[in-house]
Design an enzyme around this catalytic site. Structure first.
Site, PDB file in Angstrom:
ATOM      1  N   GLY A  91      -7.841  20.259  -5.305  1.00 46.59           N
ATOM      2  CA  GLY A  91      -8.464  19.684  -6.482  1.00 46.59           C
ATOM      3  C   GLY A  91      -8.354  18.183  -6.443  1.00 46.59           C
ATOM      4  N   GLY A 119      -4.462  16.860  -5.549  1.00 45.92           N
ATOM      5  CA  GLY A 119      -4.072  17.358  -4.229  1.00 45.92           C
ATOM      6  C   GLY A 119      -5.015  16.901  -3.140  1.00 45.92           C
ATOM      7  CG  ASN A 169       1.821  14.992 -16.274  1.00 44.80           C
ATOM      8  OD1 ASN A 169       1.999  13.926 -15.669  1.00 44.80           O
ATOM      9  ND2 ASN A 169       0.613  15.425 -16.596  1.00 44.80           N
ATOM     10  CE  LYS A 224       2.628  10.688 -15.599  1.00 47.02           C
ATOM     11  NZ  LYS A 224       1.932  11.200 -14.399  1.00 47.02           N
ATOM     12  CD  GLU A 259       0.280  20.052 -17.497  1.00 41.44           C
ATOM     13  OE1 GLU A 259       0.617  20.466 -16.383  1.00 41.44           O
ATOM     14  OE2 GLU A 259       0.095  18.851 -17.756  1.00 41.44           O
TER      15      GLU A 259
END
Length: 305
Positions: free
Chosen positions: A9, A12, A100, A183, A266
């Site tokens: 994707g 990646g 993440n 992050k 997520e």
């Protein structure tokens, strides 16, 4: 170095493609539809820093170990990803997750052993067209990774040397878990605020109480990071506050766009995990609780149909 990239994707494909350009032996583990695209068109990355158009090695299943497995799936696909890559993980394999948050480290450690799992994160604005073309939308990008134990250091250094041949920014961090926290606390604030308000930062700031809400949520996430032993640096704190209080900002979390499309998020992996960690540390976090409750209510409604 034999590298397996789970998926081809946007993320990646971008980082795996650059490893190919650097001369590494890269294989993409993909679903049948993506495999057909790659066999017909090759890997196509359109980027301000140079395009990549080349044939690739791609498979739909693996049966032997690799030196490195690059993992860039969504958190809600992690359980399936773990089973998919299991045949590729041998005694000397290292896994580099570029997800993440932090929760995935515990899950990967449990599945494969902490000695195999490195840390990583990326800053990258990228998308993939329906035909499989990967489009890097902004010249800025940074891949940060590092060893979580001394035994991982040689591979981390070899990976840094490989990426040094590429026109991208790469950091081999001496304290990757701290970098991931820096992050994490920012993303939890951004995702929590823009999903709850269904608006980008600039629009929230225009609303009465918007500034107080965003800075209050940022303060709560900062308290969690600090209590966990990873207080944001003064530089990172200033950068976060700048981006989260810029009045004309169009910044929003991809999680907000996931909700607008009616898809999975997520939320539990990022906002919910930040809340869990804070509660375990005995903190009172009313805004983070509200943001998490909202995301859980959304998921309950979505899964109920």
């Amino acid at each position: 170095m034999r590298v397996l990239v789970l998926g081809a994707g946007a993320t990646g494909g971008f980082y795996g493609g650059h490893l190919m350009q650097a001369g590494e032996n890269v294989t993409f583990l993909v679903r049948p539809k993506r495999h057909a695209q790659l066999m017909e068109n090759g890997l196509v990355v359109v980027s301000p820093q140079g395009n990549i158009i080349r044939p690739v090695q791609a498979v739909t299943r693996v049966s032997k170990p690799f030196d490195l497995v690059l993992l860039s799936c969504k958190a809600y696909d992690l359980d399936a990803a773990i089973e998919t890559i299991r045949p590729a993980v041998g005694p000397e394999t290292r896994i580099l997750p570029v997800l993440n948050g932090l929760n995935h480290l515990d899950r990967l450690d449990a599945a494969f052993g902490a000695e195999r799992v490195m840390g990583g994160l990326c800053h990258l604005t990228i998308t993939m067209d329906p035909d499989g073309t990967i489009r890097h939308l902004h010249a800025f990008n940074r891949l940060t990774f590092g060893a979580r134990s001394p035994a991982q250091a040689p591979l981390a250094e070899a990976l840094a040397q490989a990426y040094a041949k590429c026109p991208i920014t790469v950091v081999n961090s001496p304290d990757i878990v701290h970098d991931m926290w820096e992050k994490f606390y920012f993303l939890a604030t951004l995702a929590g605020s823009t999903t709850l308000m269904r608006a980008p930062i600039g629009a929230i700031l225009k609303a009465p109480g918007g500034l107080a809400f965003i800075t209050g949520l940022l303060d709560e996430c900062t308290r969690v990071a600090t209590a966990a032993g990873h207080p944001p640096s003064a530089e990172r704190d200033a950068e976060s506050r700048y981006h989260l209080t810029k009045e004309d900002s169009s910044l929003s979390a991809s999680m907000m766009r996931d909700i607008e499309k009616g898809g999975p998020t997520e939320g539990e992996h990022i906002v919910g995990d930040m809340l869990r960690r804070g509660r375990d540390l005995g903190l009172d976090l009313p805004l983070l609780t509200l943001a998490t409750t909202h995301l859980r209510a959304y998921e309950a409604r979505r899964t109920a149909g």
